[in-house]
Design a protein around this motif. Structure first.
Motif, PDB file in Angstrom:
ATOM      1  N   SER A  87       4.609 113.334  35.273  1.00 42.02           N
ATOM      2  CA  SER A  87       4.880 112.914  33.908  1.00 42.02           C
ATOM      3  C   SER A  87       4.706 111.438  34.281  1.00 42.02           C
ATOM      4  O   SER A  87       5.705 110.712  34.754  1.00 42.02           O
ATOM      5  CB  SER A  87       6.002 113.442  33.188  1.00 42.02           C
ATOM      6  OG  SER A  87       6.241 112.716  31.958  1.00 42.02           O
ATOM      7  N   SER A  88       4.018 110.688  33.119  1.00 43.30           N
ATOM      8  CA  SER A  88       4.049 109.202  33.146  1.00 43.30           C
ATOM      9  C   SER A  88       4.873 108.825  32.048  1.00 43.30           C
ATOM     10  O   SER A  88       5.193 107.482  31.722  1.00 43.30           O
ATOM     11  CB  SER A  88       2.672 108.817  32.899  1.00 43.30           C
ATOM     12  OG  SER A  88       2.270 109.320  31.487  1.00 43.30           O
ATOM     13  N   GLY A  89       5.208 109.705  31.045  1.00 41.02           N
ATOM     14  CA  GLY A  89       6.215 109.101  30.027  1.00 41.02           C
ATOM     15  C   GLY A  89       5.374 108.936  28.726  1.00 41.02           C
ATOM     16  O   GLY A  89       5.673 108.521  27.551  1.00 41.02           O
ATOM     17  N   ALA A 132       9.997 115.439  27.717  1.00 39.74           N
ATOM     18  CA  ALA A 132       9.986 115.093  29.037  1.00 39.74           C
ATOM     19  C   ALA A 132       9.660 116.093  29.678  1.00 39.74           C
ATOM     20  O   ALA A 132       9.780 117.423  29.217  1.00 39.74           O
ATOM     21  CB  ALA A 132      11.567 114.728  29.285  1.00 39.74           C
ATOM     22  N   ASN A 187       0.307 122.040  25.711  1.00 33.72           N
ATOM     23  CA  ASN A 187      -0.814 121.436  26.087  1.00 33.72           C
ATOM     24  C   ASN A 187      -1.177 122.115  27.536  1.00 33.72           C
ATOM     25  O   ASN A 187      -0.361 122.521  28.269  1.00 33.72           O
ATOM     26  CB  ASN A 187      -0.742 119.832  26.457  1.00 33.72           C
ATOM     27  CG  ASN A 187       0.592 119.246  26.965  1.00 33.72           C
ATOM     28  OD1 ASN A 187       0.878 118.319  26.854  1.00 33.72           O
ATOM     29  ND2 ASN A 187       1.555 120.013  27.432  1.00 33.72           N
ATOM     30  N   LYS A 216      -2.796 110.041  22.667  1.00 32.70           N
ATOM     31  CA  LYS A 216      -1.369 110.362  22.458  1.00 32.70           C
ATOM     32  C   LYS A 216      -0.806 109.990  21.236  1.00 32.70           C
ATOM     33  O   LYS A 216       0.023 110.667  20.498  1.00 32.70           O
ATOM     34  CB  LYS A 216      -0.399 110.075  23.819  1.00 32.70           C
ATOM     35  CG  LYS A 216      -1.097 111.189  24.760  1.00 32.70           C
ATOM     36  CD  LYS A 216      -0.248 111.261  26.327  1.00 32.70           C
ATOM     37  CE  LYS A 216      -0.766 112.108  27.047  1.00 32.70           C
ATOM     38  NZ  LYS A 216      -0.354 111.738  28.517  1.00 32.70           N
ATOM     39  N   LYS A 223       8.277 130.402  24.522  1.00 33.26           N
ATOM     40  CA  LYS A 223       9.145 129.521  24.628  1.00 33.26           C
ATOM     41  C   LYS A 223       9.786 129.029  23.226  1.00 33.26           C
ATOM     42  O   LYS A 223      11.161 128.582  23.069  1.00 33.26           O
ATOM     43  CB  LYS A 223       8.672 128.159  25.291  1.00 33.26           C
ATOM     44  CG  LYS A 223       8.228 128.225  26.887  1.00 33.26           C
ATOM     45  CD  LYS A 223       7.744 127.240  27.362  1.00 33.26           C
ATOM     46  CE  LYS A 223       7.244 127.380  28.731  1.00 33.26           C
ATOM     47  NZ  LYS A 223       6.523 126.633  29.304  1.00 33.26           N
ATOM     48  N   GLY A 254      -0.303 112.008  32.401  1.00 37.28           N
ATOM     49  CA  GLY A 254      -1.061 110.662  32.703  1.00 37.28           C
ATOM     50  C   GLY A 254      -1.994 110.122  31.908  1.00 37.28           C
ATOM     51  O   GLY A 254      -2.332 108.860  32.053  1.00 37.28           O
TER      52      GLY A 254
HETATM   53  O1  PMT Z   1       4.469 112.062  30.024  1.00 35.34           O
HETATM   54  P1  PMT Z   1       2.876 112.163  30.102  1.00 35.34           P
HETATM   55  O2  PMT Z   1       2.332 111.720  31.485  1.00 35.34           O
HETATM   56  O3  PMT Z   1       2.131 111.384  28.893  1.00 35.34           O
HETATM   57  O4  PMT Z   1       2.573 113.975  29.983  1.00 35.34           O
HETATM   58  C1  PMT Z   1       2.909 114.545  28.919  1.00 35.34           C
HETATM   59  C2  PMT Z   1       3.682 115.765  29.304  1.00 35.34           C
HETATM   60  C3  PMT Z   1       2.546 116.756  29.643  1.00 35.34           C
HETATM   61  C4  PMT Z   1       4.883 115.834  30.226  1.00 35.34           C
HETATM   62  C5  PMT Z   1       4.050 116.466  27.948  1.00 35.34           C
HETATM   63  O5  PMT Z   1       3.028 116.838  27.066  1.00 35.34           O
HETATM   64  C6  PMT Z   1       4.650 117.832  28.041  1.00 35.34           C
HETATM   65  O6  PMT Z   1       4.056 118.838  28.135  1.00 35.34           O
HETATM   66  N1  PMT Z   1       6.241 117.850  28.219  1.00 35.34           N
HETATM   67  C7  PMT Z   1       6.780 119.226  28.486  1.00 35.34           C
HETATM   68  C8  PMT Z   1       6.807 119.446  30.071  1.00 35.34           C
HETATM   69  C9  PMT Z   1       7.547 120.576  30.423  1.00 35.34           C
HETATM   70  O7  PMT Z   1       8.500 120.643  31.024  1.00 35.34           O
HETATM   71  O8  PMT Z   1       7.167 121.631  29.736  1.00 35.34           O
HETATM   72  P2  PMT Z   1       7.855 123.089  29.954  1.00 35.34           P
HETATM   73  O9  PMT Z   1       6.906 124.100  29.499  1.00 35.34           O
HETATM   74  O10 PMT Z   1       8.240 123.431  31.441  1.00 35.34           O
HETATM   75  O11 PMT Z   1       9.210 123.053  29.273  1.00 35.34           O
HETATM   76  C10 PMT Z   1       9.114 123.312  27.891  1.00 35.34           C
HETATM   77  C11 PMT Z   1      10.233 122.594  27.152  1.00 35.34           C
HETATM   78  O12 PMT Z   1      11.524 122.867  27.721  1.00 35.34           O
HETATM   79  C12 PMT Z   1       9.800 121.276  27.435  1.00 35.34           C
HETATM   80  O13 PMT Z   1      10.118 120.659  25.972  1.00 35.34           O
HETATM   81  C13 PMT Z   1      10.818 120.770  28.209  1.00 35.34           C
HETATM   82  O14 PMT Z   1      11.060 119.205  27.976  1.00 35.34           O
HETATM   83  C14 PMT Z   1      12.044 121.544  28.119  1.00 35.34           C
HETATM   84  N2  PMT Z   1      12.717 121.639  29.161  1.00 35.34           N
HETATM   85  C15 PMT Z   1      12.262 122.049  30.474  1.00 35.34           C
HETATM   86  C16 PMT Z   1      13.063 122.467  31.552  1.00 35.34           C
HETATM   87  C17 PMT Z   1      14.452 122.172  31.413  1.00 35.34           C
HETATM   88  N3  PMT Z   1      15.200 122.371  32.658  1.00 35.34           N
HETATM   89  N4  PMT Z   1      15.001 121.829  30.292  1.00 35.34           N
HETATM   90  C18 PMT Z   1      14.157 121.779  29.361  1.00 35.34           C
HETATM   91  O15 PMT Z   1      14.761 121.108  28.287  1.00 35.34           O
END
Ligand code: PMT
Length: 411
Positions: A213-215, A276, A351, A384, A339, A361
């Motif tokens: 992740s780039s943020g 994040a 995504n 974005k 989720k 990124g």
């Molecule tokens: O940062 P960039 O380079 O711009 O990229 C963007 C991104 C790909 C990071 C962003 O678009 C994205 O998809 N963010 C969520 C990444 C993620 O952790 O997805 P997940 O499917 O694993 O988690 C689902 C949700 O639960 C997310 O909102 C995550 O923040 C949250 N989570 C996950 C794990 C954890 N331990 N606690 C959480 O709250």
């Protein structure tokens, strides 16, 4: 009319050689009626269709036509530097190509290179040119750089044919310009808590587990919310993005730190957006000394789950609207729906991180949004920052009631 929405804004209206030039005259009138200060720059081809005198009279400023005209010295630099936006309407295929390639062989294209303000272009062209791969490549390049390109409409063309190429309605161009340079303040009085970037889960003082992740996605949401009038707190993992202005930024490294920072500010927020990429696991033990190869690091790593931050926040929440992201590599919709339910969310933004131009990124993303009512919205690939606005549009409809009046941070 209500208060003019472009009051105090400076626009450069670029006019290229197209039969649709006459519509730029009414566009200029619309800009003026909304209070904008408008300077007009015409290509020499444009002057064959409409005289500069028409634009000069309506804008009440001299019209720039010549790159080397004595009385227009430095116009190619100063106008673009001072403007809030350059709007090119109609924009020809030729001007799209020059803008995309950085060519500067006339006044308007040179101005584009010197300018640092947003570019909004409304193309118009005939004979199927719009569909040509060269034009579409230039459009994609410009959009990738953040320009707003307003697709031409389908309809009868000057040639007598019907196809996509008509300059879009002047009112649509006006609304697009307002959205870009004088955005609505529909988050005024709202408080938005956003997470961005990766977490780092240390193994020892020099190594950690993390992700790509780039943020950029989370920072784009923070920026969009701020511009739309929200108070913003951004909790960010380590990134190389400059600190954004006019918001509180809290730097964290681990999932545990991110959890604490977000939980302590949950009561303050109206909307939580969790962009994040939180590490799902962390090493069970963190060595206080650098691990030696001989300690078996490469063959054995004991992990434990990190806190699921979103699930925990959703359990603590009162009236907050909760938005999560979902990073998937397959079964995007069904995984995201699961989720949405398990984490108690109002909205999930999914995504496919394996897709070209989407996910980690990149400057762009391609997302599918699913709200708590089950409504599914697929968005095309877009910057974005535009994804962020579309997310906020949906979140805004899901947020209930007027803004709260108490302003105690960290409750
Ligand atoms: O940062 P960039 O380079 O711009 O990229 C963007 C991104 C790909 C990071 C962003 O678009 C994205 O998809 N963010 C969520 C990444 C993620 O952790 O997805 P997940 O499917 O694993 O988690 C689902 C949700 O639960 C997310 O909102 C995550 O923040 C949250 N989570 C996950 C794990 C954890 N331990 N606690 C959480 O709250």
């Amino acid at each position: 009319m209500a208060s003019p929405r472009l009051h105090g804004r400076r626009l450069v209206l670029g006019v290229c050689g197209s039969i649709a030039c006459y519509k730029a005259v009414s566009l200029l009138r619309l800009f003026k009626a909304e209070g904008a200060e408008v300077r007009v720059a015409m290509t020499s081809a444009a002057t064959k269709f409409v005289t500069p005198l028409t634009f000069e009279t309506l804008s009440q400023h001299p019209v720039a036509t010549e790159q080397f005209a004595r009385h227009q010295e430095m116009v190619h630099l100063t106008w673009g530097e001072e403007a809030d936006a350059i709007v090119i309407a109609p924009c020809t295929a030729n001007m799209l190509a020059k803008a995309a390639l950085g060519l500067a062989d006339d006044l308007l294209s040179t101005m584009l290179l010197a300018a640092r303000c947003p570019l909004i272009a409304a193309p118009a062209m005939d004979g199927g040119m719009w569909d040509h791969v060269a034009v579409q490549t230039h459009v994609a390049t410009l959009r990738h750089r953040g320009a707003t390109i307003i697709d031409p409409e389908i309809g009868p063309l000057a040639s007598g044919r019907t196809g996509r190429g008509r300059l879009t309605a002047e009112s649509t161009i006006l609304e697009t310009v307002i959205e870009r340079v004088a955005p609505r303040q529909d988050f005024s009085g709202r408080r938005v808590l956003i997470s961005a970037g990766p977490t780092r889960e240390p193994l020892d003082p020099v190594r950690f587990l993390s992700n790509h992740s780039s943020g950029k996605m989370g920072y784009a949401v923070a920026e969009a919310a701020r511009i739309r009038g929200a108070e913003v707190i951004l909790v960010t993992g380590p990134t190389s993005i400059p600190i954004p202005p006019a918001m509180e930024v809290i730097h964290v490294a681990t999932a545990e730190e991110m959890h604490k920072a977000l939980a302590s500010r949950l009561g303050w927020a109206d909307l939580v957006v969790m962009a994040a990429a939180v590490a799902d696991h962390r090493p069970k033990r963190v060595s206080s000394q650098k691990l030696k190869k001989s300690a078996g690091l490469l063959t054995r790593l004991d992990l434990e789950p990190t806190p699921d931050i979103l699930t925990s926040l959703s359990r603590l929440k009162t009236t907050q609207c909760m938005v999560g992201f979902s990073a998937e590599t397959e079964n995007l919709v069904s995984h995201a729906q699961a989720k949405l339910r398990s984490k108690g969310l109002d909205l999930i933004v999914a995504n496919n991180v394996l897709e070209q131009g989407a996910g980690f990124g990149s400057e762009t993303n391609k997302v599918t949004m699913i709200d708590r009512q089950g409504t599914i919205t697929h968005l095309e690939l877009m910057p974005k920052r535009t994804v962020a606005d579309r997310l906020l549009d949906v979140a805004r409809t899901l947020m209930q009631g007027p803004p709260r009046l108490d302003h105690t941070p960290g409750m």
